[in-house]
Design a protein around this motif. Structure first.
Motif, PDB file in Angstrom:
ATOM      1  N   VAL A  93      74.830  58.843  38.534  1.00 50.59           N
ATOM      2  CA  VAL A  93      74.675  57.702  39.050  1.00 50.59           C
ATOM      3  C   VAL A  93      75.750  56.968  39.469  1.00 50.59           C
ATOM      4  CG1 VAL A  93      73.172  55.436  39.146  1.00 50.59           C
ATOM      5  CG2 VAL A  93      71.904  57.837  38.493  1.00 50.59           C
ATOM      6  N   LEU A  94      76.588  56.458  38.392  1.00 50.47           N
ATOM      7  CA  LEU A  94      77.661  55.958  38.075  1.00 50.47           C
ATOM      8  C   LEU A  94      78.731  56.505  39.064  1.00 50.47           C
ATOM      9  CD1 LEU A  94      77.742  54.837  34.437  1.00 50.47           C
ATOM     10  CD2 LEU A  94      77.018  53.264  36.267  1.00 50.47           C
ATOM     11  N   LEU A  95      78.897  57.649  38.876  1.00 52.56           N
ATOM     12  CA  LEU A  95      80.065  58.229  39.651  1.00 52.56           C
ATOM     13  C   LEU A  95      79.819  58.421  41.078  1.00 52.56           C
ATOM     14  CD1 LEU A  95      80.895  61.503  37.745  1.00 52.56           C
ATOM     15  CD2 LEU A  95      82.406  59.523  38.311  1.00 52.56           C
ATOM     16  N   LEU A 140      78.108  55.625  42.766  1.00 56.16           N
ATOM     17  CA  LEU A 140      78.126  54.330  43.146  1.00 56.16           C
ATOM     18  C   LEU A 140      79.810  54.183  43.121  1.00 56.16           C
ATOM     19  CD1 LEU A 140      75.651  52.466  40.848  1.00 56.16           C
ATOM     20  CD2 LEU A 140      75.472  52.713  43.220  1.00 56.16           C
ATOM     21  N   PHE A 141      80.611  54.788  42.360  1.00 55.89           N
ATOM     22  CA  PHE A 141      81.978  54.808  42.158  1.00 55.89           C
ATOM     23  C   PHE A 141      82.730  55.116  43.431  1.00 55.89           C
ATOM     24  CE2 PHE A 141      86.120  56.469  41.372  1.00 55.89           C
ATOM     25  CZ  PHE A 141      86.580  55.083  40.678  1.00 55.89           C
ATOM     26  N   ASP A 189      81.990  52.899  46.572  1.00 50.51           N
ATOM     27  CA  ASP A 189      82.774  51.778  46.466  1.00 50.51           C
ATOM     28  C   ASP A 189      84.241  52.203  47.095  1.00 50.51           C
ATOM     29  OD1 ASP A 189      80.695  49.961  45.963  1.00 50.51           O
ATOM     30  OD2 ASP A 189      81.411  49.441  43.869  1.00 50.51           O
ATOM     31  N   SER A 204      85.416  48.781  48.496  1.00 54.54           N
ATOM     32  CA  SER A 204      84.784  47.437  47.882  1.00 54.54           C
ATOM     33  C   SER A 204      84.785  47.691  46.297  1.00 54.54           C
ATOM     34  CB  SER A 204      83.747  47.066  48.362  1.00 54.54           C
ATOM     35  OG  SER A 204      82.704  48.252  48.280  1.00 54.54           O
ATOM     36  N   LEU A 205      85.743  48.408  45.728  1.00 54.46           N
ATOM     37  CA  LEU A 205      85.854  48.715  44.242  1.00 54.46           C
ATOM     38  C   LEU A 205      86.260  47.383  43.398  1.00 54.46           C
ATOM     39  CD1 LEU A 205      85.419  51.258  42.654  1.00 54.46           C
ATOM     40  CD2 LEU A 205      87.784  51.462  42.493  1.00 54.46           C
ATOM     41  N   TRP A 206      87.101  46.728  43.941  1.00 53.32           N
ATOM     42  CA  TRP A 206      87.774  45.435  43.307  1.00 53.32           C
ATOM     43  C   TRP A 206      87.328  44.172  44.009  1.00 53.32           C
ATOM     44  CZ3 TRP A 206      88.674  45.486  38.470  1.00 53.32           C
ATOM     45  CH2 TRP A 206      89.075  46.556  37.780  1.00 53.32           C
TER      46      TRP A 206
END
Lengths: 470, 40
Positions: free
Chosen positions: B25-27, B29-30, B33, B38-40
């Motif tokens: 899930v985290l990967l 979303l990463f 982004d 829109s990572l930062w």
């Protein structure tokens, strides 16, 4: 007693490898941070993925990997579930994060809000509570580093905690919150993959049926849902977790650093994904009886069981997991507490006209001083991790109601908020020493609530929200 | 009132299942982004 599962050379190689990785990465990410907003709040534009991972990683601390098994070992099923309920803190903070970003768009710390909403008296009490908690948590992390290394390798307690503190200070100093958040993402992946691998391996070697049967036979109270101390611990931990998150600048700085609209959903997702982790780490401790492991200190139970089940490879894995968990929390705490010291103590009390550059310099100096303080306080290993952690429960639980009434209401006064936090903490501490560590947060929260109610109903003020925009 | 083996198995296996998909899930979303810048 299983010790030195990892050789000196391998421990050194892992330590140097991860230390160089985190420090170089911290330097790379922090090289462009020139303003305080860049350094302390990562430019106030953190996206959903990194926001979710950093919320999770910060909450997966050494306590999740060391104390959750310890509490399961002591309190059984309620210990495991009680620790998981700390996810409620993340969940309930989700709407608060949105509110904080809305009403305090230019704020830097939680102290900013308390100062503007309540004034100097409540702010002073809040700062004392916040610093006691932050320092207590920092020392518990330093101690955990030492315990981890001395349990699994020939490296001494003192060398272990010195290494972990030095590495975290270095990369937080070089990269600020941006480095903290980026490393948190990778650390989260390492921690969760590692924990799952250990759990699956454990289940391959010893079945849950066996674990249940052994516990039922040898320590049936661990499976008792009406175990009184464990029940008390369960509710105490819920309140403690909420208090920790609601007041701490670690979480406020994240709420302020996340992109607009991201805070609420990232905290909700982080809570849902965090909830099962203490169950996974905790259940391993239940199998200690079946394996005949009886640790000298209960906080060693997690690493010892993993080492027994998986041998040297398991020890290396749990070493990397806890090293990552420690780093992910210690860096956050160093960054957030140094913000509090530079922004609240230095700027508000000592140097009201300080420039952004001066505050940034003081911020970095504070990171170094905090590291030094943590190192000094961790030198004598005075207590167990669980006891130290719960000691701070008396402090933080008293802040829950003043923060809620402060964020969402306009009737609670400066005096009411200050007294609620002060008397709540005092009563919590009395309960900690006279009744048991598992009652401190409950008592503190209850007294704080009663005082807030008194002031809201009988001594209400009408705070003007426009004052916060100033 | 004691915890049954079924209850213990249910909570442990459910927790393990959710934890196992968390890195994915985290990967996801990463990378989402990263694609949206829109990572930062």
């Amino acid at each position: 007693m299983i010790t030195h599962l990892i050789s000196f050379e391998l421990t050194l190689a892992i330590l140097i490898g991860f230390s160089v990785l985190w420090v170089c990465w911290g330097w790379y990410l922090g090289r462009k941070a020139k303003s305080q907003d860049d350094f302390a709040l990562a430019g106030r534009n953190v996206g959903f993925a990194l926001a979710t991972a950093t919320a999770m990683a910060t909450w997966v601390t050494s306590n999740t990997t060391l104390v959750a098994p310890q509490l399961t070992y002591q309190f059984g099923v309620w210990g495991m579930l009680g620790y998981s309920m700390a996810a409620l803190g993340l969940l309930l903070f989700a709407p608060l994060a949105q509110r904080i970003k809305t009403i305090l768009p230019h704020g830097v710390t939680s102290g900013d809000f308390i100062y503007m909403r309540f004034g100097r008296f409540a702010w002073s009490v809040f700062l004392i509570i916040s610093l006691c908690y932050a320092l207590g948590w920092l020392v518990s992390l330093g101690m955990a580093g030492g315990i981890l290394l001395s349990t699994l390798s020939p490296i001494s307690y003192h060398t272990g905690m010195t290494v972990i503190i030095t590495v975290c200070v270095l990369y937080t100093l070089l990269g600020g919150l941006r480095a903290v958040i980026a490393t948190d993402f990778v650390q989260t992946l390492i921690i969760i993959c590692g924990v799952c691998y250990i759990a699956y391996s454990a289940l391959g070697q010893i079945s849950l049926e066996q674990v249940h049967a052994n516990v039922e036979q040898q320590q049936p109270q661990l499976l008792n849902l009406l175990f009184p101390a464990a029940l008390m611990f369960f509710f105490n931990n819920v309140i403690f977790g909420i208090g920790e998150i609601f007041h701490s600048n670690v979480w406020w700085s994240r709420a302020l650093a996340f992109k607009k609209g991201v805070g609420k959903k990232s905290f909700i997702l982080a809570a849902m994904l965090w909830f099962p982790i203490p169950i996974v780490t905790g259940f391993i401790a239940l199998s200690s009886n079946s394996l005949g492991i009886f640790p000298a200190s209960p906080d060693m139970i997690g690493p010892l069981v993993a080492g027994e089940l998986l041998g040297g490879a398991g020890a290396v894995l749990i070493f990397i997991i806890i090293f990552s968990a420690l780093a992910s929390s210690m860096d956050s705490l160093l960054a957030a507490t140094s913000d509090l010291l530079s922004n609240d103590i230095y700027k508000k009390l000592l140097m009201k006209n300080a420039s952004t550059q001066q505050i940034l310099t003081v911020n970095k100096l504070m990171i170094v001083l905090l590291g030094l303080f943590t190192w000094l306080m961790s030198l004598p290993q005075i207590t167990t991790l669980g006891a130290l952690l719960n000691f701070t429960g008396a402090f933080v639980a008293s802040t829950i109601w003043p923060i809620l009434y402060g964020l969402y209401g306009n009737k609670l006064s400066n005096k009411g908020a200050g007294l609620a936090m002060m008397l709540g903490t005092i009563v919590g501490l009395i309960f900690y020493f006279q009744v048991g560590f598992y009652t401190a947060a409950l008592a503190s929260c209850f007294v704080s609530f009663v005082i807030c109610q008194y002031f809201i109903r009988l001594r209400a003020i009408h705070f003007q929200w426009l004052q916060l925009k100033e | 009132m004691f915890v049954s083996e079924l209850f213990l198995s249910t909570i442990v296996y459910t927790a393990l299942c959710v934890s196992s998909v968390t890195p994915l899930v985290l990967l996801f979303l990463f990378f989402k982004d990263v694609m949206k810048k829109s990572l930062w």
